[in-house]
Design an enzyme around this catalytic site. Structure first.
Site, mmCIF file in Angstrom:
data_model
loop_
_atom_site.group_PDB
_atom_site.id
_atom_site.type_symbol
_atom_site.label_atom_id
_atom_site.label_comp_id
_atom_site.label_asym_id
_atom_site.label_seq_id
_atom_site.Cartn_x
_atom_site.Cartn_y
_atom_site.Cartn_z
ATOM 1 N N ASP A 84 57.379 39.359 36.203
ATOM 2 C CA ASP A 84 56.599 38.231 35.690
ATOM 3 C C ASP A 84 55.830 38.768 34.485
ATOM 4 O OD1 ASP A 84 54.678 36.366 35.096
ATOM 5 O OD2 ASP A 84 53.972 36.104 37.162
ATOM 6 N N LYS A 143 52.450 38.077 43.858
ATOM 7 C CA LYS A 143 53.402 38.343 44.933
ATOM 8 C C LYS A 143 54.628 39.060 44.359
ATOM 9 C CE LYS A 143 51.925 37.378 48.941
ATOM 10 N NZ LYS A 143 51.891 38.475 49.915
ATOM 11 N N TYR A 168 45.394 43.058 44.486
ATOM 12 C CA TYR A 168 46.282 41.911 44.297
ATOM 13 C C TYR A 168 46.747 41.820 42.854
ATOM 14 C CZ TYR A 168 48.303 37.360 44.134
ATOM 15 O OH TYR A 168 49.190 36.336 43.953
HETATM 16 C C1 F6R Z 1 50.820 33.126 43.678
HETATM 17 C C2 F6R Z 1 50.467 32.788 42.295
HETATM 18 C C3 F6R Z 1 49.507 31.681 42.052
HETATM 19 C C4 F6R Z 1 48.157 32.233 41.584
HETATM 20 C C5 F6R Z 1 47.130 31.097 41.369
HETATM 21 C C6 F6R Z 1 45.813 31.616 40.815
HETATM 22 O O1 F6R Z 1 51.667 34.210 43.733
HETATM 23 O O2 F6R Z 1 50.929 33.392 41.364
HETATM 24 O O3 F6R Z 1 49.358 30.882 43.181
HETATM 25 O O4 F6R Z 1 47.666 33.156 42.519
HETATM 26 O O5 F6R Z 1 47.643 30.152 40.456
HETATM 27 O O6 F6R Z 1 46.084 32.339 39.685
HETATM 28 P P1 F6R Z 1 44.980 33.059 38.791
HETATM 29 O O7 F6R Z 1 44.174 33.934 39.735
HETATM 30 O O8 F6R Z 1 45.791 33.811 37.802
HETATM 31 O O9 F6R Z 1 44.144 31.959 38.192
HETATM 32 MG MG MG Z 2 52.622 34.717 37.369
HETATM 33 MG MG MG Z 3 56.314 34.832 40.447
#
Ligand code: F6R
Ligand code: MG
Ligand code: MG
Length: 365
Positions: A12, A231, A228
């Site tokens: 990603d 994923k 973290y």
């Molecule tokens: C799960 C994922 C999303 C982000 C969520 C918050 O793997 O990628 O659910 O965790 O959109 O993202 P941030 O913390 O980047 O605002």
């Molecule tokens: Mg992402």
């Molecule tokens: Mg992804």
């Protein structure tokens, strides 16, 4: 012998919009890079695609698995795509490139990798699974079904080529060790471990004669980075037909949308939805988690395809069931078992809340 290596390396490196998909310009940048690598005779063929916010490089070459040249090509391609993502201010640009510089192998540096080397059969159908918003253990149940469950795979019972069963390579990603199980003989021992997919992951499956049948990416981003970082969004390659399960036997496990960890903020359980590529864009509550499957015939290293295998009304009921299950889980809101257990959650306010409340806890007498 004419050996070929099939490598799927993914990362990603920036989402569009948020974490929901990959912008076309990133795909084009990756295609340009890999096209140049074909001209340089580094790789034989390639296909670039995306599942959710993950950019996927499918490559064939003759350098074997863990080749520093191939891993460098993937790393530099991801770096170039990160630059494109930064220019467009795409979300989380460079998210999975955890190191500043390439050090010989992308494993442990953020990207996910599944690679296998084999001698092409007279006809070589392969299926490549790619998932978003879930973690590496998501393949345990479907791989078990494909290669060890006679209720899924008729060939285990009625095909002389498969009746001997298969060998599973299981990795303990916490202790960094592995063990092999022969099935059907050691079925119950195998299940003791792979039923706990957060820790024990099916890395590969072999025929009893030692021929590679399937390989998955088992990188756990959170274990690599110690925090973290999104994923794992794993990939898996499965060879099909003949000595291996038929295409339909490989796809059949996905008619039962099993529950995986991931979804919103990597901190929820939800059903894994099998979708065609054009629906691999998780948006509802950043999900539900998705899986796509591209099929190829390999001919002299050429990737003939892809076919979008879940673009089939045969999976409509699985998708409908996913939405029913997703609704039911969502209604639990912040309660387990929708939310992951505290120690598994990848976003948590627990330390801050605990600290603030430190003086308010009273002993129960
Ligand atoms: C799960 C994922 C999303 C982000 C969520 C918050 O793997 O990628 O659910 O965790 O959109 O993202 P941030 O913390 O980047 O605002
Ligand atoms: Mg992402
Ligand atoms: Mg992804």
């Amino acid at each position: 012998m004419d050996r070929i290596t099939l490598s799927v390396i993914k990362a990603d490196v920036g989402g569009f919009v948020g974490h929901s998909s990959v912008y076309d310009e990133l795909i084009e940048e990756a295609e340009d890079r890999l096209e140049a690598a074909v001209k340089d005779d580094l790789i034989v063929d390639f296909h670039v695609t995306a599942c959710g916010d993950d950019l996927q490089l499918v490559m064939t070459h003759r350098k074997g698995v863990d080749s520093p040249e191939i891993h460098r090509l993937a790393w530099e391609t991801f770096e170039a795509c990160t630059d494109v993502a930064r220019g467009l201010k795409l979300y989380g640009a460079g998210q999975d490139l955890l190191a500043d510089a390439f050090a010989g192998n992308v494993k442990g540096m953020g990207p996910g990798v599944a690679e296998m080397e084999f001698t092409e059969r007279p006809s070589e159908p392969v299926l490549i699974f790619m998932a978003d918003k879930t973690s590496a253990g998501a393949w345990n149940l479907p791989l078990y079904r494909m290669f060890a469950d006679p209720f899924n795979t008729a060939g285990l019972v009625i095909s002389p080529a498969m009746h001997d069963g298969f060998r599973f390579e299981v990795h303990d990603v916490k202790e960094n060790r592995r063990v092999f199980f022969d099935t059907p003989e050691e079925l119950y021992d195998l299940l003791v471990f792979i039923g706990a997919p957060g820790r024990y992951m099916v890395k590969a499956v072999y025929t009893k004669k030692g021929e590679i049948a399937a390989v998955s990416s088992t990188q756990r981003l959170a274990l690599i980075a110690g925090r973290y970082v999104g994923k794992d969004d794993p990939v898996c390659i499965v060879r099909s037909q003949g000595d291996f399960p038929a295409v339909g036997e490989v796809l059949e496990p996905f008619t039962m949308p099993h529950i995986v960890e991931g979804w919103m903020r990597g901190s929820h359980y939800g059903p894994l939805m099998p979708v065609p590529l054009y629906h691999a864009t998780p948006s509802r509550f950043d999900g539900p988690p998705r899986v796509v499957c591209l099929g190829f015939q390999i001919a002299g290293g050429r990737l003939v395809g892809p076919r979008d295998m879940f673009d089939d009304p045969g999976f409509d009921e699985a998708r409908r069931l996913c939405n029913v299950i997703a609704d039911h889980f969502r209604r639990h809101g912040p309660f387990e078992p929708h939310r992951l257990p505290m120690e598994e959650m990848e976003y948590t306010t627990l330390p801050q809340v605990m600290e603030r409340l430190a003086g308010r806890w009273e002993a129960i007498l």
